[in-house]
Write an enzyme that holds these catalytic residues in place. Structure first.
Site, PDB file in Angstrom:
ATOM      1  N   GLU A 141     -19.138   6.346   4.099  1.00 34.51           N
ATOM      2  CA  GLU A 141     -17.826   6.081   4.680  1.00 34.51           C
ATOM      3  C   GLU A 141     -17.931   5.586   6.117  1.00 34.51           C
ATOM      4  O   GLU A 141     -17.106   4.804   6.587  1.00 34.51           O
ATOM      5  CB  GLU A 141     -17.009   7.379   4.630  1.00 34.51           C
ATOM      6  N   HIS A 170      -5.956   5.417   8.571  1.00 38.89           N
ATOM      7  CA  HIS A 170      -6.998   4.668   9.300  1.00 38.89           C
ATOM      8  C   HIS A 170      -7.929   4.057   8.258  1.00 38.89           C
ATOM      9  O   HIS A 170      -7.911   4.447   7.091  1.00 38.89           O
ATOM     10  CB  HIS A 170      -7.766   5.607  10.232  1.00 38.89           C
ATOM     11  N   HIS A 208      -7.133   5.110   4.420  1.00 38.20           N
ATOM     12  CA  HIS A 208      -6.708   6.357   3.783  1.00 38.20           C
ATOM     13  C   HIS A 208      -6.136   7.302   4.825  1.00 38.20           C
ATOM     14  O   HIS A 208      -6.269   7.087   6.027  1.00 38.20           O
ATOM     15  CB  HIS A 208      -7.859   7.012   2.990  1.00 38.20           C
ATOM     16  N   HIS A 240     -11.762   2.308   6.749  1.00 39.84           N
ATOM     17  CA  HIS A 240     -13.227   2.393   6.722  1.00 39.84           C
ATOM     18  C   HIS A 240     -13.795   1.172   6.005  1.00 39.84           C
ATOM     19  O   HIS A 240     -13.148   0.613   5.122  1.00 39.84           O
ATOM     20  CB  HIS A 240     -13.696   3.622   5.939  1.00 39.84           C
ATOM     21  N   CYS A 275      -8.290  12.626  10.886  1.00 39.82           N
ATOM     22  CA  CYS A 275      -8.115  11.959   9.585  1.00 39.82           C
ATOM     23  C   CYS A 275      -6.748  12.244   8.981  1.00 39.82           C
ATOM     24  O   CYS A 275      -6.365  11.617   8.001  1.00 39.82           O
ATOM     25  CB  CYS A 275      -9.212  12.399   8.619  1.00 39.82           C
ATOM     26  N   ASP A 282     -10.433  -2.715  -2.782  1.00 45.53           N
ATOM     27  CA  ASP A 282     -10.666  -3.456  -1.542  1.00 45.53           C
ATOM     28  C   ASP A 282      -9.338  -3.846  -0.877  1.00 45.53           C
ATOM     29  O   ASP A 282      -8.410  -4.312  -1.542  1.00 45.53           O
ATOM     30  CB  ASP A 282     -11.479  -4.718  -1.865  1.00 45.53           C
ATOM     31  N   HIS A 283      -9.265  -3.624   0.437  1.00 45.47           N
ATOM     32  CA  HIS A 283      -8.065  -3.948   1.223  1.00 45.47           C
ATOM     33  C   HIS A 283      -6.809  -3.280   0.685  1.00 45.47           C
ATOM     34  O   HIS A 283      -5.761  -3.920   0.512  1.00 45.47           O
ATOM     35  CB  HIS A 283      -7.880  -5.477   1.330  1.00 45.47           C
TER      36      HIS A 283
END
Ligand code: NI
Length: 177
Positions: A149, A62, A37, A64, A56, A102-103
């Site tokens: 997170e 980046h 995100h 998580h 951020c 996811d991903h």
């Protein structure tokens, strides 16, 4: 002889076999997904975004490894001894949250986050919105979504009105006819 003892205990003891109908419990499941995100508001400059979101806000995003915990509440079914079908709950979370998120790069791949900053708080709120109806459909009530997170931060959203004032917008709309 021993069998009789056990049966006696069930009938006359602490009534573990015949739960009162109002006996409620919380049931939690845990799963995880990985996603990227970037925290930034489009209408702000890069330096303004960095003033709010720090690292951020860096332009290329980046990632998580998100740890997701979903807690539901409901009466313990006298027959199954469960709040709801555990496999059904896992399936709902897998299909509605893990599979689509996811991903991904949340800002670009999840339409909701095109206009909503994907902070842990907002992701947890969106997950609560996604799950509330389907969890009701399997006979439980969504109580809490906890999204960790990083080792250093986690967001919690309580989806039941009596618990806290924090209610996803969709729930608020449902609550006021
Ligand atoms: Ni982040």
């Amino acid at each position: 002889q021993a069998e009789d003892g056990i049966r006696d205990h069930c009938v006359t003891g602490v009534q573990t076999c015949a739960l009162p109908i109002s006996m409620e419990a919380f049931l939690s499941i845990r799963t995880h997904f990985a996603a990227a995100h970037r925290l930034a508001r489009e209408e702000l400059s890069q330096s303004e975004n960095e003033a709010i979101y720090g690292k951020c806000a860096r332009v290329h995003g980046h990632g998580h490894n998100y740890l997701l915990e979903v807690t539901v509440r409901g009466p313990i079914d006298g027959r199954t001894g469960m709040v709801c079908d555990l496999a059904a709950l896992q399936h709902v979370v897998q299909e509605l949250v893990v599979e689509p998120m996811d991903h991904t790069f949340l800002n670009k791949d999840i339409a909701y986050f095109a206009s909503c900053v994907p902070t842990a708080e907002n992701i947890a709120l969106h997950i609560a919105d996604l799950l509330q109806g389907p969890i009701a459909a399997i006979g439980a009530r969504l109580h809490k979504v906890r999204l960790q997170e990083s080792p250093n931060n986690a967001a919690e959203v309580f989806a039941e009105t009596p618990q806290l004032g924090m209610v996803p917008t969709a729930l608020e709309a449902l609550a006021t006819p």
